[in-house]
Every structure is written in structure tokens, then in C-alpha cells.
Write a protein that holds these residues in place. Sequence first.
Motif, PDB file in Angstrom:
ATOM      1  N   SER A  52      11.958  46.876 -19.742  1.00 32.47           N
ATOM      2  CA  SER A  52      11.740  45.674 -18.934  1.00 32.47           C
ATOM      3  C   SER A  52      10.293  45.208 -19.002  1.00 32.47           C
ATOM      4  N   SER A  53       9.370  46.138 -19.241  1.00 36.45           N
ATOM      5  CA  SER A  53       7.952  45.788 -19.333  1.00 36.45           C
ATOM      6  C   SER A  53       7.594  45.186 -20.682  1.00 36.45           C
ATOM      7  N   GLY A  54       8.485  45.351 -21.678  1.00 31.19           N
ATOM      8  CA  GLY A  54       8.184  44.893 -23.024  1.00 31.19           C
ATOM      9  C   GLY A  54       7.283  45.827 -23.800  1.00 31.19           C
ATOM     10  N   GLN A  55       6.915  46.960 -23.196  1.00 32.60           N
ATOM     11  CA  GLN A  55       6.032  47.928 -23.838  1.00 32.60           C
ATOM     12  C   GLN A  55       6.810  49.179 -24.223  1.00 32.60           C
ATOM     13  N   PHE A  56       6.191  50.018 -25.062  1.00 31.17           N
ATOM     14  CA  PHE A  56       6.784  51.286 -25.492  1.00 31.17           C
ATOM     15  C   PHE A  56       5.772  52.397 -25.227  1.00 31.17           C
ATOM     16  N   TYR A  57       6.271  53.579 -24.877  1.00 34.73           N
ATOM     17  CA  TYR A  57       5.393  54.613 -24.351  1.00 34.73           C
ATOM     18  C   TYR A  57       5.431  55.927 -25.119  1.00 34.73           C
ATOM     19  N   GLY A  58       6.128  55.990 -26.223  1.00 35.02           N
ATOM     20  CA  GLY A  58       6.121  57.187 -27.045  1.00 35.02           C
ATOM     21  C   GLY A  58       6.968  58.317 -26.479  1.00 35.02           C
ATOM     22  N   PRO A  59       6.698  59.563 -26.918  1.00 34.84           N
ATOM     23  CA  PRO A  59       7.506  60.710 -26.479  1.00 34.84           C
ATOM     24  C   PRO A  59       7.562  60.821 -24.955  1.00 34.84           C
ATOM     25  N   THR A  60       8.778  60.937 -24.424  1.00 31.73           N
ATOM     26  CA  THR A  60       9.005  60.887 -22.985  1.00 31.73           C
ATOM     27  C   THR A  60      10.055  61.918 -22.601  1.00 31.73           C
ATOM     28  N   THR A  61       9.813  62.660 -21.531  1.00 31.71           N
ATOM     29  CA  THR A  61      10.829  63.594 -21.040  1.00 31.71           C
ATOM     30  C   THR A  61      11.972  62.819 -20.405  1.00 31.71           C
ATOM     31  N   LEU A  62      13.139  63.456 -20.327  1.00 37.71           N
ATOM     32  CA  LEU A  62      14.269  62.793 -19.679  1.00 37.71           C
ATOM     33  C   LEU A  62      13.984  62.506 -18.207  1.00 37.71           C
ATOM     34  N   ARG A  63      13.243  63.383 -17.546  1.00 37.10           N
ATOM     35  CA  ARG A  63      12.920  63.133 -16.140  1.00 37.10           C
ATOM     36  C   ARG A  63      12.144  61.819 -16.005  1.00 37.10           C
ATOM     37  N   GLU A  64      11.098  61.667 -16.805  1.00 38.39           N
ATOM     38  CA  GLU A  64      10.311  60.441 -16.725  1.00 38.39           C
ATOM     39  C   GLU A  64      11.114  59.248 -17.229  1.00 38.39           C
ATOM     40  N   GLY A  65      11.920  59.466 -18.247  1.00 35.31           N
ATOM     41  CA  GLY A  65      12.736  58.382 -18.759  1.00 35.31           C
ATOM     42  C   GLY A  65      13.660  57.813 -17.704  1.00 35.31           C
ATOM     43  N   LEU A  66      14.168  58.679 -16.799  1.00 32.67           N
ATOM     44  CA  LEU A  66      15.060  58.202 -15.748  1.00 32.67           C
ATOM     45  C   LEU A  66      14.284  57.525 -14.636  1.00 32.67           C
ATOM     46  N   TYR A  67      13.229  58.165 -14.125  1.00 29.24           N
ATOM     47  CA  TYR A  67      12.584  57.561 -12.958  1.00 29.24           C
ATOM     48  C   TYR A  67      11.786  56.314 -13.316  1.00 29.24           C
ATOM     49  N   ARG A  68      11.424  56.168 -14.583  1.00 32.84           N
ATOM     50  CA  ARG A  68      10.774  54.926 -15.020  1.00 32.84           C
ATOM     51  C   ARG A  68      11.774  53.968 -15.680  1.00 32.84           C
ATOM     52  N   SER A  69      13.028  54.391 -15.779  1.00 33.44           N
ATOM     53  CA  SER A  69      14.117  53.558 -16.316  1.00 33.44           C
ATOM     54  C   SER A  69      13.791  53.024 -17.706  1.00 33.44           C
ATOM     55  N   ARG A  70      13.443  53.918 -18.609  1.00 31.54           N
ATOM     56  CA  ARG A  70      13.081  53.535 -19.969  1.00 31.54           C
ATOM     57  C   ARG A  70      14.339  53.315 -20.802  1.00 31.54           C
ATOM     58  N   ASN A  71      14.552  52.105 -21.257  1.00 35.23           N
ATOM     59  CA  ASN A  71      15.777  51.764 -21.982  1.00 35.23           C
ATOM     60  C   ASN A  71      15.871  52.459 -23.335  1.00 35.23           C
ATOM     61  N   LEU A  72      14.754  52.544 -24.052  1.00 41.48           N
ATOM     62  CA  LEU A  72      14.806  53.128 -25.389  1.00 41.48           C
ATOM     63  C   LEU A  72      15.113  54.615 -25.338  1.00 41.48           C
ATOM     64  N   VAL A  73      14.673  55.296 -24.285  1.00 41.06           N
ATOM     65  CA  VAL A  73      15.019  56.708 -24.097  1.00 41.06           C
ATOM     66  C   VAL A  73      16.523  56.844 -23.884  1.00 41.06           C
ATOM     67  N   SER A  74      17.102  55.972 -23.063  1.00 42.62           N
ATOM     68  CA  SER A  74      18.539  56.044 -22.784  1.00 42.62           C
ATOM     69  C   SER A  74      19.356  55.761 -24.040  1.00 42.62           C
ATOM     70  N   ILE A  75      18.915  54.799 -24.851  1.00 43.44           N
ATOM     71  CA  ILE A  75      19.647  54.480 -26.082  1.00 43.44           C
ATOM     72  C   ILE A  75      19.631  55.662 -27.039  1.00 43.44           C
ATOM     73  N   ARG A  76      18.468  56.266 -27.213  1.00 42.61           N
ATOM     74  CA  ARG A  76      18.383  57.421 -28.124  1.00 42.61           C
ATOM     75  C   ARG A  76      19.154  58.616 -27.570  1.00 42.61           C
ATOM     76  N   LEU A  77      19.173  58.756 -26.255  1.00 46.15           N
ATOM     77  CA  LEU A  77      19.944  59.838 -25.640  1.00 46.15           C
ATOM     78  C   LEU A  77      21.430  59.656 -25.916  1.00 46.15           C
ATOM     79  N   LEU A  78      21.942  58.441 -25.726  1.00 39.30           N
ATOM     80  CA  LEU A  78      23.362  58.198 -25.986  1.00 39.30           C
ATOM     81  C   LEU A  78      23.688  58.409 -27.458  1.00 39.30           C
ATOM     82  N   ARG A  79      22.817  57.959 -28.343  1.00 38.07           N
ATOM     83  CA  ARG A  79      23.056  58.156 -29.776  1.00 38.07           C
ATOM     84  C   ARG A  79      23.087  59.638 -30.121  1.00 38.07           C
ATOM     85  N   ASP A  80      22.235  60.428 -29.446  1.00 35.64           N
ATOM     86  CA  ASP A  80      22.197  61.868 -29.691  1.00 35.64           C
ATOM     87  C   ASP A  80      23.454  62.551 -29.153  1.00 35.64           C
ATOM     88  N   LEU A  81      23.870  62.188 -27.935  1.00 31.08           N
ATOM     89  CA  LEU A  81      25.050  62.810 -27.324  1.00 31.08           C
ATOM     90  C   LEU A  81      26.339  62.402 -28.030  1.00 31.08           C
TER      91      LEU A  81
END
Length: 365
Positions: A52-81
Amino acid sequence: ATQASRQPGSTFKPFLYLSALENGRTPATIYNDAPIVFEDSELETAWRPQNSSGQFYGPTTLREGLYRSRNLVSIRLLRDLGINTTLSYLKQLRLPTENMPSNLSLSLGSGLLTPMELARGFAVIANGGYDVQPYLIERIEEWDGTVVYEAPKTILCDENCDASQTQVADAEQSTSEQPPEIEGMTLPASAAEENTTKPRIMQRLADERSIYIMHSMMQDVVRRGTGRRALALNRSDIAGKTGTTNEQKDTWFAGFNHDIATTVWVGFDQPSPLGRGEYGASTALPIWVDYMKVALADQPAATMPRPNGIVNIRINPETGERARPGEEAVFEIFKEEDAPSPLPAESIGGNGDNGNGDDLSRQIF
């Protein structure tokens, strides 16, 4: 609440992350929050999802990915699962999947759920992982207080639930009661049966340890992430998730403690944008806070008891691995079998190589 099927946006993400916890991932698993492009021959343009911010933040833990609602982390997680694995898990949670897409947009909440369905899913997380069967009428009384109908009691079941249900049914058949009288009339047998309070067996749908970890991760949404406005309640037991769909057509906040789960949706009857800059945190969350301020008034904190099989480990927040002596570290919780491996003795204070040329410092998906 029961008919408006809308995209849940990021309020869907907890179900995806819970699926990850049930499939060997941990809050410390690292995924790369980096640009990604998907080409589709059926589309005129490529799909370039963003945060939503239009920015990217690099390597991110799942905990931070959830509480900051990072879309790219969620997409890569779904692709992995895997999409099929995730849809199967949604069915295990008894969430409707007939209106869920079989593509990576699923990770961003592009499927359809009603507010009731979303609230029920969050209630399963809130209560520790047990099934929930919603009902709208709790009790019907006559003018003098005589109870005509009362909603069934709930029995939580961890194992052999089918056998427990059979025992309840057998007990009901062996009990002969006269049909109740209402205003001088005896109800026919069929009506009498409808007014009996048959207990319902609610079986476990998710590992209680995964649920406990999810509570912790979603409490960080309130403490450190997109749900900080819920801190106005001055409670330590609140967890939840914000959600906003494309063009701000639907905004959400779904939150809970161990006793009560509440979902708020804001949008128009005919889907249209709410306005630039409107998000779940600014529209739905204030309504949720006003409601929960009353619902939780004078109620003690309700948190899920810590189950057996959970361990606390110091990790390097940049790598998700066990922290070396003297290294900046935070504590993270894990299921015992998913805890990071102990550091090889030769790598402590060294370069993180295990002698085989393998870098042990991080695993990034």
C-alpha cells in the motif's frame, strides 16, 4: 452481515499465515519483500502487485510481514505453500471456498466472504481453534420468564469427535420427555424436538500451538502495526487485522480477545470507492473500537493459555536464525519441532559457513 459477499482484502491474511504455521513455517521464516511481475497471456498488461505504501522492504519475517501487512510477503508465501494446499486448509477451517480464486491474488483477499463468514473464521482463531456454528437467537422467553427456546450448549472436542456426537445422539433418543405446553397448547412431536437444546459438538480445526502463535502475531498488529488505533481500549489482550481492497471499495477490521470476536465492514451497497486515503484503519477500526469499548466494559483480560510444545528462542531478526552470542537479538516463539536448528559450534563467532560451503545465515524465499 449474511448476504453481502465482499472481498476481505488483508483481513484474509491471518488464514494464509495460519496455514503457513500448520505447514512448517514459523514467525521467523524470511520472505523477500521485493518487486515481482506476473505475465498472463490472457491479460493485456502484466500484474505488478505492490504494498500500500508503494515501497519494498527486502527480507522480512512472517511476523513483521503480517503486522505491517506486506503484500509481496503474502504473495511469495502463498506461492511457496501452494494454492491447492491453502484452499484445502481453508476447507479444513470450514471457510467457504467456492468464491475463492485459484491464483496468487488469493493471498491479498481477492475472494469473497460475507461479514458473518469472516467473523466466524476469526472466532475459530479467537477460541483456540475450535469450530463455530453461528446462530442468531440465543433464547426465547414468554412474558413470565418461561423459556420456550434456548440455543444449544457447546461441547468442545479435541479427538474422537464423531464418537462423541454419536453418544450425544444416543442419549437424546433414550430420553423420553413430554412435549412442552405453550399457552395451553401441546406442541406436536416435531415442534417439540425443534425446541430441545441438543448440545453441539465443536471439534478442533487447527493445532492449538499454531493458534497460540497466531494470537501473538496478531497482537503485534495492534501493538506495532496497522491496528494501533485499537490501543485506545487500553487492553493487553486485543488482536486483529485491518483490510482494504482496491480503490478503497471495502474496508475492514476484524479483531478479538479469547472471549469475543468482532468484524466491522465499511462500504457502499453498490461497490464504489469510499474516497482516496480511506483504509480499514481509518474507517472500520474506529467503529470496532467504539463497539468493543462497550462489549468489553468491566471484563477482565482474556488471553489464550499457553499450550505445551511452545518454546522461546533468541533469534537474529534479520536472518530468522538463532542468535549468536553478543548479536542483536529478539525472542520469538516456535512449535518445538519447528524451532531453528542449533548453531554449529564452528560457526559461532565465525562466518556462518558449515564447512560444506552452505551459508547458514538465512533462508529467503
